[in-house]
Design a protein around this motif. Structure first.
Motif, PDB file in Angstrom:
ATOM      1  N   THR A   3       9.522   8.270 -13.431  1.00 46.48           N
ATOM      2  CA  THR A   3       9.224   9.406 -12.382  1.00 46.48           C
ATOM      3  C   THR A   3       8.237  10.184 -12.847  1.00 46.48           C
ATOM      4  OG1 THR A   3      11.274  10.737 -13.200  1.00 46.48           O
ATOM      5  CG2 THR A   3      11.832   8.775 -11.348  1.00 46.48           C
ATOM      6  N   ASN A   4       7.768  10.042 -14.007  1.00 45.72           N
ATOM      7  CA  ASN A   4       6.601  11.203 -14.375  1.00 45.72           C
ATOM      8  C   ASN A   4       5.399  10.751 -14.167  1.00 45.72           C
ATOM      9  OD1 ASN A   4       4.805  12.494 -16.370  1.00 45.72           O
ATOM     10  ND2 ASN A   4       6.657  13.454 -17.048  1.00 45.72           N
ATOM     11  N   VAL A   5       4.642  11.402 -13.320  1.00 45.13           N
ATOM     12  CA  VAL A   5       3.331  11.284 -12.711  1.00 45.13           C
ATOM     13  C   VAL A   5       2.437  11.176 -13.902  1.00 45.13           C
ATOM     14  CG1 VAL A   5       1.481  11.903 -11.267  1.00 45.13           C
ATOM     15  CG2 VAL A   5       3.715  12.304 -10.342  1.00 45.13           C
ATOM     16  N   ASP A   6       2.438  11.903 -14.845  1.00 46.84           N
ATOM     17  CA  ASP A   6       1.558  11.822 -16.038  1.00 46.84           C
ATOM     18  C   ASP A   6       1.629  10.520 -16.823  1.00 46.84           C
ATOM     19  OD1 ASP A   6       0.460  14.251 -15.269  1.00 46.84           O
ATOM     20  OD2 ASP A   6       1.753  15.464 -16.725  1.00 46.84           O
ATOM     21  N   ASP A   7       2.996  10.084 -16.893  1.00 46.40           N
ATOM     22  CA  ASP A   7       3.079   8.780 -17.794  1.00 46.40           C
ATOM     23  C   ASP A   7       2.738   7.855 -16.866  1.00 46.40           C
ATOM     24  OD1 ASP A   7       4.459  10.377 -19.617  1.00 46.40           O
ATOM     25  OD2 ASP A   7       6.433   9.958 -19.230  1.00 46.40           O
ATOM     26  N   LEU A   8       2.782   7.729 -15.509  1.00 44.40           N
ATOM     27  CA  LEU A   8       2.242   6.612 -14.681  1.00 44.40           C
ATOM     28  C   LEU A   8       0.780   6.487 -14.860  1.00 44.40           C
ATOM     29  CD1 LEU A   8       4.625   7.099 -11.413  1.00 44.40           C
ATOM     30  CD2 LEU A   8       4.667   4.914 -13.470  1.00 44.40           C
ATOM     31  N   LEU A   9       0.109   7.828 -14.758  1.00 42.62           N
ATOM     32  CA  LEU A   9      -1.260   7.679 -14.935  1.00 42.62           C
ATOM     33  C   LEU A   9      -1.930   7.260 -16.003  1.00 42.62           C
ATOM     34  CD1 LEU A   9      -4.136   8.820 -13.705  1.00 42.62           C
ATOM     35  CD2 LEU A   9      -3.764  10.850 -14.799  1.00 42.62           C
ATOM     36  N   ILE A  10      -1.244   7.615 -17.250  1.00 45.39           N
ATOM     37  CA  ILE A  10      -1.794   7.028 -18.372  1.00 45.39           C
ATOM     38  C   ILE A  10      -1.412   5.329 -18.522  1.00 45.39           C
ATOM     39  CG2 ILE A  10      -1.347   7.115 -21.125  1.00 45.39           C
ATOM     40  CD1 ILE A  10      -0.958  10.012 -20.780  1.00 45.39           C
ATOM     41  N   ARG A  11      -0.441   5.113 -18.229  1.00 48.13           N
ATOM     42  CA  ARG A  11       0.054   3.786 -18.538  1.00 48.13           C
ATOM     43  C   ARG A  11      -0.643   2.858 -17.461  1.00 48.13           C
ATOM     44  NH1 ARG A  11       4.411   2.719 -21.777  1.00 48.13           N
ATOM     45  NH2 ARG A  11       4.980   0.669 -20.595  1.00 48.13           N
ATOM     46  N   THR A  12      -0.846   3.098 -16.048  1.00 43.89           N
ATOM     47  CA  THR A  12      -1.414   2.285 -15.170  1.00 43.89           C
ATOM     48  C   THR A  12      -2.599   2.375 -14.758  1.00 43.89           C
ATOM     49  OG1 THR A  12      -0.641   3.927 -13.293  1.00 43.89           O
ATOM     50  CG2 THR A  12       0.969   2.185 -13.989  1.00 43.89           C
ATOM     51  N   THR A  13      -3.442   3.603 -15.178  1.00 42.62           N
ATOM     52  CA  THR A  13      -4.584   3.533 -15.067  1.00 42.62           C
ATOM     53  C   THR A  13      -5.730   3.809 -16.271  1.00 42.62           C
ATOM     54  OG1 THR A  13      -4.256   4.818 -12.889  1.00 42.62           O
ATOM     55  CG2 THR A  13      -6.490   5.352 -13.656  1.00 42.62           C
ATOM     56  N   ARG A  14      -5.168   4.529 -17.200  1.00 37.72           N
ATOM     57  CA  ARG A  14      -6.025   4.914 -18.516  1.00 37.72           C
ATOM     58  C   ARG A  14      -5.952   3.765 -19.534  1.00 37.72           C
ATOM     59  NH1 ARG A  14      -6.112  11.540 -19.140  1.00 37.72           N
ATOM     60  NH2 ARG A  14      -6.930  11.908 -16.902  1.00 37.72           N
ATOM     61  N   LEU A  15      -4.684   3.376 -19.560  1.00 41.37           N
ATOM     62  CA  LEU A  15      -4.447   2.186 -20.520  1.00 41.37           C
ATOM     63  C   LEU A  15      -5.365   0.879 -20.149  1.00 41.37           C
ATOM     64  CD1 LEU A  15      -3.291   1.214 -22.967  1.00 41.37           C
ATOM     65  CD2 LEU A  15      -1.139   0.592 -21.737  1.00 41.37           C
ATOM     66  N   PRO A  16      -5.117   0.366 -18.861  1.00 44.41           N
ATOM     67  CA  PRO A  16      -6.101  -0.686 -18.699  1.00 44.41           C
ATOM     68  C   PRO A  16      -7.588  -0.275 -18.851  1.00 44.41           C
ATOM     69  CG  PRO A  16      -4.403  -0.437 -16.995  1.00 44.41           C
ATOM     70  CD  PRO A  16      -4.305   0.790 -17.923  1.00 44.41           C
ATOM     71  N   ARG A  17      -7.896   0.873 -18.267  1.00 40.64           N
ATOM     72  CA  ARG A  17      -9.298   1.138 -18.457  1.00 40.64           C
ATOM     73  C   ARG A  17      -9.719   1.061 -19.934  1.00 40.64           C
ATOM     74  NH1 ARG A  17     -12.125   5.974 -15.094  1.00 40.64           N
ATOM     75  NH2 ARG A  17     -14.333   5.732 -15.980  1.00 40.64           N
ATOM     76  N   THR A  18      -9.100   1.684 -20.839  1.00 41.29           N
ATOM     77  CA  THR A  18      -9.067   1.663 -22.235  1.00 41.29           C
ATOM     78  C   THR A  18      -9.397   0.457 -22.726  1.00 41.29           C
ATOM     79  OG1 THR A  18      -8.321   4.256 -22.484  1.00 41.29           O
ATOM     80  CG2 THR A  18      -8.508   2.580 -24.357  1.00 41.29           C
ATOM     81  N   LEU A  19      -8.157  -0.617 -22.549  1.00 36.88           N
ATOM     82  CA  LEU A  19      -8.364  -1.791 -23.159  1.00 36.88           C
ATOM     83  C   LEU A  19      -9.645  -2.684 -22.666  1.00 36.88           C
ATOM     84  CD1 LEU A  19      -4.569  -2.970 -22.816  1.00 36.88           C
ATOM     85  CD2 LEU A  19      -5.807  -2.182 -24.665  1.00 36.88           C
ATOM     86  N   LEU A  20      -9.908  -2.465 -21.208  1.00 36.73           N
ATOM     87  CA  LEU A  20     -11.051  -3.280 -20.827  1.00 36.73           C
ATOM     88  C   LEU A  20     -12.497  -2.716 -21.392  1.00 36.73           C
ATOM     89  CD1 LEU A  20     -10.294  -3.690 -17.011  1.00 36.73           C
ATOM     90  CD2 LEU A  20     -10.269  -5.391 -18.483  1.00 36.73           C
ATOM     91  N   ALA A  21     -12.491  -1.484 -21.415  1.00 35.23           N
ATOM     92  CA  ALA A  21     -13.763  -1.098 -22.154  1.00 35.23           C
ATOM     93  C   ALA A  21     -13.881  -1.428 -23.588  1.00 35.23           C
ATOM     94  CB  ALA A  21     -13.864   0.506 -22.263  1.00 35.23           C
ATOM     95  N   ALA A  22     -12.792  -1.664 -24.245  1.00 33.59           N
ATOM     96  CA  ALA A  22     -12.761  -2.093 -25.745  1.00 33.59           C
ATOM     97  C   ALA A  22     -13.286  -3.609 -26.060  1.00 33.59           C
ATOM     98  CB  ALA A  22     -11.503  -1.860 -26.484  1.00 33.59           C
ATOM     99  N   VAL A  23     -12.614  -4.361 -24.869  1.00 35.84           N
ATOM    100  CA  VAL A  23     -12.765  -5.933 -25.079  1.00 35.84           C
ATOM    101  C   VAL A  23     -13.970  -6.085 -24.635  1.00 35.84           C
ATOM    102  CG1 VAL A  23     -12.095  -8.034 -24.100  1.00 35.84           C
ATOM    103  CG2 VAL A  23     -10.389  -6.328 -24.983  1.00 35.84           C
ATOM    104  N   VAL A  24     -14.611  -5.429 -23.370  1.00 33.38           N
ATOM    105  CA  VAL A  24     -15.820  -5.926 -22.981  1.00 33.38           C
ATOM    106  C   VAL A  24     -16.822  -5.322 -23.970  1.00 33.38           C
ATOM    107  CG1 VAL A  24     -17.685  -5.179 -21.141  1.00 33.38           C
ATOM    108  CG2 VAL A  24     -15.146  -5.635 -20.499  1.00 33.38           C
TER     109      VAL A  24
END
Length: 341
Positions: A55-76
């Protein structure tokens, strides 16, 4: 003849640069998870990753938005860096990059063609279409350039790639002129971005890129021999045609998956191999893995800058890489001109 003579370095020094780059990658990935219009501290990041609250908005933002973005940038970034290194070895041209094989142009044309069909363009369909377009473009370039004949070879490969790239760009522009509503669907591909790309849409290409990176390992020693010239490679017992085909296939997998996930990211495949070669020995077993690490760090840094320079807006990621890559490219051209002048 192994082609590796004189390429070894001392064990103590050989681990210093990779170790520093791995630490840099971990640090930059952490900053990427914390950076944005709303910055988070390390404590919040640790909580979101290891003990998140549903239910924590900050946790959801990090896990669902910034984590995928970080993984994609690193792999690309890693994929483009390695693909560029293979491309420069294959063509023996320090100014070569995956885009010269028509990867980006083929992917863009496929996405534009799908977008102009109407009815919306689902992300999964766009990803697959971009990869197929990139693969078909490179296959066409290869078939034109490497047919038996006195002019077959790396130079003809580059010329065929440049010609077909221009042709695919012309086709894409013509389709967008006919159906301007499709422009909104392809802006992402034109600008390049890892924002708003959930793992549910990109995970097949993400896995494909990682598998392709691992598949490069068995070919590292043979690329050492190819870098010395085709005549040397033949004399060393290397099947040049087979090695060229394997190299092209890996470039397609790495660059095609990258462009399908992040769109048109310029210059990373060009500049990263040069940086890696300056930090390591000429042995592909040394500098090509460094190219993966440097590419990941570079694209992550560019993405962090893209989302923090003009908050709450963002600079397109392709623009950020061009700002760094264009001056580097001009410097390379100048040095090549001086060397051959």
């Amino acid at each position: 003849m192994s082609g590796d003579a004189g390429l070894e370095s001392t064990p103590a020094r050989s681990w210093v640069t990779p170790g520093l780059l791995v630490l840099s990658l971990v640090l930059v990935m952490s900053v990427s998870l914390m950076a944005g219009p709303q910055w988070f501290g390390f404590g919040k990041l640790w909580h979101a990753l290891w003990s998140p609250s549903p239910t924590n908005v900050d946790d959801l933002l990090i896990r669902t938005t910034r984590l995928p973005r970080t993984l994609l940038a690193a792999v690309v970034g890693a994929s483009l860096g390695v693909a560029g290194g293979i491309m420069q070895t294959l063509t023996r041209n320090p100014l070569a990059a995956p885009g010269l094989l028509g990867v980006n142009a083929g992917a863009l044309f496929a996405v534009v063609a799908l977008a102009t069909m109407g009815g919306g363009l689902p992300a999964a369909v766009a990803n697959l279409g971009a990869f197929v377009g990139a693969a078909l473009a490179v296959a066409l370039v290869w078939s034109l350039a490497m047919r038996r004949g006195p002019t077959a070879g790396p130079l003809r490969l580059l010329l065929a790639g440049a010609a077909l790239t221009a042709l695919f760009h012309a086709f894409s522009q013509a389709l967008l002129v006919v159906d301007q509503q499709g422009l909104d669907s392809v802006l992402f591909w034109l600008a390049g971005s890892v924002a708003g790309r959930p793992l549910t849409d990109t995970w097949p290409m993400l896995i494909l890129a990682l598998v392709a990176l691992l598949a490069c390992v068995p070919w590292l020693s043979q690329w050492n021999v190819l870098a010395a010239g085709e005549a040397v490679a033949v004399g060393a017992g290397v099947s040049v045609r087979r090695l060229q085909l394997a190299s092209i296939t890996l470039i397609v997998l790495l660059a095609g998956a990258s462009v399908s996930m992040a769109g048109n990211i310029a210059f990373v495949g060009l500049i990263v191999p040069h940086i890696a070669r300056r930090l390591a020995t000429p042995d592909h077993r040394h500098w090509l893995p460094l190219a993966a690490l440097i590419g990941a760090v570079l694209l992550l840094c560019a993405d962090i800058a893209a989302r923090t320079l003009i908050p709450p807006g963002e600079v397109p990621l392709g623009v950020m890489t061009a700002l760094v890559g264009a001056p580097f490219f001009m410097l390379l051209v100048r040095r090549q001109g001086v060397r051959h002048g």
